[in-house]
Design a protein around this motif. Structure first.
Motif: not given
Length: 214
Positions: A117-122
């Motif tokens: 989630a951190v990598m793909i979304l923010g």
């Protein structure tokens, strides 16, 4: 302008994909692609299972209709606001998934809790301030909360995900809904342990600069 059937076909394809995935029901939600200063967007109040490429509406960045006999989605201001302010974005998917909508009712953000989630979304996935659907106020609130992320939860409403193309925006939708579910389930057990902020920054930067395929 020349109507691009391939783009319209892609919009119809993903309209059906999000519907079949259960991310939206009935005629709710909307999808668009930005190409050559034109926005291809789903029509308002039209069932996804009946949608055909020729039903897709084309507007300019001011919202003037250039192609189509149907009305564009009522959330057109949201799409215009994002495209006018994020030059890296060429596709938007707005849906109403269950867990993401629960998040929109209860918290102000999802902190960095899972690496994908951190990598793909923010790093921190924010919930926008409430405004009436279809309004420019909602559009501006959504963009403020979106920032440079790839998803934003609309207060008391649903989810908006963005990407360089519809495939990327759909992956973001899947990951956002999964992350919302994980966060809700984790809170039932107890305190949620966040990824350290300095590590979250590294993960996001790695995805944007080296992990993600060009």
């Amino acid at each position: 302008m020349v109507f691009n059937t391939d783009v319209a076909t892609e919009v119809v394809k993903y309209a059906r994909i999000v519907s079949e995935a259960g991310f939206t029901k009935g005629t709710w939600g909307n999808i668009s692609v930005y190409l050559g200063d034109f926005i291809y967007i789903t029509p308002s109040g039209y069932p996804y299972d009946l949608l055909k490429p020729e039903d897709i509406i084309v507007v300019d960045k001011q919202g003037n209709k250039l192609y189509g006999s149907l009305k564009p989605s009522s959330e057109l201001p949201l799409h215009i606001e994002i495209y006018n302010n994020r030059k890296d974005i060429n596709a938007i998917i707005h849906t109403h998934p269950v867990y993401s909508t629960v998040i929109s009712l209860t918290v102000s953000e999802i902190p960095p809790i899972v690496e994908d989630a951190v990598m793909i979304l923010g790093e921190r996935l924010r919930v926008s301030e409430y405004a009436l659907p279809g309004s420019w106020e909602l559009a501006k609130n959504a963009f403020i909360a979106l920032g440079q992320n790839n998803c934003v939860f609309l207060r008391n409403h649903g989810l908006v995900c963005v990407g360089e193309n519809l495939h990327e925006a759909f992956i973001a939708t899947q990951v956002a809904e999964k992350t919302a579910q994980i966060y809700i389930e984790a809170l039932k057990i107890g305190k949620v342990i966040e990824i350290p902020q300095e590590h979250a920054k590294v993960l996001r930067e790695k995805y944007l600069t080296s992990y993600k395929q060009k």
